[in-house]
Write an enzyme that holds these catalytic residues in place. Structure first.
Site, short mmCIF file in Angstrom:
data_model
loop_
_atom_site.label_atom_id
_atom_site.label_comp_id
_atom_site.label_asym_id
_atom_site.label_seq_id
_atom_site.Cartn_x
_atom_site.Cartn_y
_atom_site.Cartn_z
N THR A 1 -1.71 -0.51 -1.15
CA THR A 1 -1.94 0.38 -0.69
C THR A 1 -2.54 0.40 1.16
OG1 THR A 1 -2.05 2.30 -1.73
CG2 THR A 1 -2.52 3.19 0.10
N SER B 1 0.13 -5.65 -4.64
CA SER B 1 -1.07 -4.77 -5.88
C SER B 1 -1.26 -5.66 -7.15
CB SER B 1 -0.19 -3.84 -6.38
OG SER B 1 -2.09 -2.78 -5.82
N GLY B 2 -2.35 -6.31 -7.65
CA GLY B 2 -2.66 -6.83 -8.84
C GLY B 2 -1.93 -6.46 -10.51
N HIS B 3 -2.30 -5.24 -10.40
CA HIS B 3 -2.50 -4.22 -11.64
C HIS B 3 -1.01 -3.73 -11.70
CE1 HIS B 3 -1.58 -0.52 -10.23
NE2 HIS B 3 -1.62 -0.33 -8.86
N ASN C 1 9.42 2.16 -7.24
CA ASN C 1 9.12 2.50 -8.35
C ASN C 1 9.34 3.12 -9.07
OD1 ASN C 1 8.39 3.54 -5.74
ND2 ASN C 1 7.28 5.01 -7.22
N GLN D 1 6.67 -3.76 -6.41
CA GLN D 1 6.65 -3.58 -8.11
C GLN D 1 7.78 -4.61 -8.00
OE1 GLN D 1 6.73 -1.40 -9.96
NE2 GLN D 1 5.35 0.09 -9.03
N THR E 1 -16.88 -8.43 2.12
CA THR E 1 -16.70 -9.96 1.35
C THR E 1 -16.05 -9.79 -0.35
OG1 THR E 1 -19.25 -9.62 1.30
CG2 THR E 1 -18.73 -10.69 -0.87
N CYS F 1 3.18 16.64 -9.43
CA CYS F 1 2.52 18.07 -9.65
C CYS F 1 1.73 17.73 -8.07
CB CYS F 1 1.29 17.99 -10.66
SG CYS F 1 1.61 19.36 -10.80
N1 PLP Z 1 4.20 0.08 -3.22
C1 PLP Z 1 4.83 0.85 -4.14
C2 PLP Z 1 5.97 0.41 -4.37
C3 PLP Z 1 4.34 1.65 -5.47
O1 PLP Z 1 4.94 1.40 -6.88
C4 PLP Z 1 3.05 1.57 -5.30
C5 PLP Z 1 2.37 2.10 -7.03
O2 PLP Z 1 2.69 2.23 -7.80
C6 PLP Z 1 1.91 1.59 -4.42
C7 PLP Z 1 2.88 0.66 -3.16
C8 PLP Z 1 0.73 1.18 -3.96
O3 PLP Z 1 -0.06 0.84 -4.67
P1 PLP Z 1 -1.79 1.07 -5.03
O4 PLP Z 1 -1.84 2.08 -5.70
O5 PLP Z 1 -2.16 -0.23 -5.95
O6 PLP Z 1 -2.26 0.75 -3.58
#
Ligand code: PLP
Length: 404
Positions: A71, A201-203, A149, A179, A239, A327
């Site tokens: 994000t 995003s790493g997660h 996603n 994704q 940082t 929701c």
């Molecule tokens: N963009 C896409 C296509 C995503 O699937 C996601 C998270 O689901 C994001 C952006 C945002 O990722 P984050 O919540 O790690 O910032």
């Protein structure tokens, strides 16, 4: 517990955690400090940046910036590029982007920008003709995701970015690849050579939550978004989150090492899940079927029941999946992605997304296949749209396109 919500987030890989821990324990120093003790932290960031740059085929390591999440990377790309190119006021994106992109565009509309939201067809595909026609002399940026996603549908970024650069090299091409990084090939010197900015995003690939990447091609006009210290070449103050930066690079390294075998196995499990659901349950359809999709994602529309009910029942069986709808403020809004695809009313409220990872096992898929048809059967028994005795929709129930 069976975790099939890997497009939402993933488990941190044990090797990633091991690589991170020293930087949360003994190597806690600020990487900007001058003394010797801080050098390992500084070197760890340099090495992580080089690893990521190599994985992406970046021309220079300094094109890779570490952020806190996708994000933040998206916001930097969109607001940074608009501030750096004040003479252009038109942006092109799609109706199926993540809210990080859509809401950023809506914010720009509020201050006078014009945004084109390209629609998709029933399979989730963009029209190339419509895309080309939407390009204008005042187009500042094209912001298009690599894969969706919710459905896993992949957009032809290589082709779209080439068209953009052939039309006008000054248009900034930004791709939200949140994704797809580690899952689909992404080379900034190859298939993504016409992409200027990329976010992830790493997660989503077994690194922790709280670290992201912004790839910013050298020469791209994009102002700093997070203004502060000199970190990240003065392009993102704050940082550095050393341990998490080490983690995201390690996660990319591991994924690359096992990519082919992992993706083959994931695709086989996803296909088995998909085929068996279609075989065992009547009135289901696959959202995004018949087009290129990510191998780990299955978005299945179950006509005549509510997605929330399905998720609740799955959760009772310790199965984690997610629904196509979110929701919002007390009312159940259908997914904007499925709505844009024209998924019928009776299906878009009953859509469920299963997303697999390299940790998903055959036994888990077998268990889901054992439980899922029973759950659907139970919920349909309660559904006003479903004639349970005859195992078909009630006569008055129409499967209508799109509308509410
Ligand atoms: N963009 C896409 C296509 C995503 O699937 C996601 C998270 O689901 C994001 C952006 C945002 O990722 P984050 O919540 O790690 O910032």
């Amino acid at each position: 517990m069976i975790y099939l919500d890997n497009n939402a987030t993933t488990a941190v890989a044990p090797e990633v955690l091991d690589a991170m821990l020293p930087f949360l324990r003994e190597e806690y120093f600020n990487p900007s400090s001058m003394y010797e003790a801080a050098k390992p932290a500084k070197h760890a960031i340099d090495n992580a940046r080089k690893t990521v740059a190599d994985m992406f085929g970046a021309a220079q390591a300094s094109e890779v910036l570490f952020t806190s999440c996708a994000t933040e990377s998206v916001n930097t790309a969109i607001f940074g590029a608009t501030r750096a190119n004040p003479n252009r006021k038109h942006i092109i994106t799609t109706a199926v982007e993540h809210p990080a992109v859509i809401e950023s565009c809506r914010e720009l509309e509020r201050v006078g920008y014009e945004v084109t939201y390209l629609g998709v067809d029933r399979q989730g595909n963009l029209s190339l003709g419509e895309f080309v026609r939407s390009l204008r002399p005042d187009t500042l940026m094209v912001a298009i995701m690599h894969a969706n996603n919710e459905t896993g549908v992949v957009f032809p970024i290589e082709r779209l970015a080439r068209v953009v650069k052939e039309t006008d090299p000054n248009i900034v091409f930004f791709c939200d690849a949140t994704q797809t990084v580690t899952k689909l090939p992404i080379r900034m010197d190859g298939n993504f050579r016409n992409v200027d900015i990329l976010a992830c995003s790493g997660h989503k690939f077994h690194a922790p939550k709280g670290v992201g990447i912004l790839y910013l091609r050298r020469g791209t006009r994009c102002r700093t978004f997070m203004i502060g210290g000199h970190q990240e070449f003065g392009r993102r103050g704050g940082t550095e989150n050393v341990a998490f930066i080490v983690g995201i690079a390690k996660a990319m390294e591991i994924a690359a090492a096992t990519h082919d075998a992992d993706m083959k196995r994931i695709a086989r499990l996803r296909d088995e899940l998909e085929q068996e659901i279609v075989r065992r349950i009547p009135y289901v359809e696959i959202n995004g079927a018949g087009t290129e999709r990510m191998a780990n994602t299955l978005n299945v529309a179950i006509h005549f029941i509510e997605g929330e009910g399905i998720l609740y029942q799955l959760s009772e069986k310790n199965i984690c999946a997610s629904s196509g709808s979110a929701c919002t403020s007390g009312s159940l809004e259908p997914s904007h992605v499925l709505s844009a695809m024209g998924v019928p009313f009776t299906a878009k409220h009953g859509s469920v997304r299963f997303s697999l990872s390299r940790y998903t096992t055959e036994t888990e898929i077998d268990f889901v296949l054992q439980e899922f048809p029973t759950i659907v059967d139970h919920l349909r028994r309660l559904s006003p749209y479903w004639n349970y005795a005859e195992q078909k929709p009630r006569a008055a129930t129409l499967i209508t396109e799109g509308g509410q």
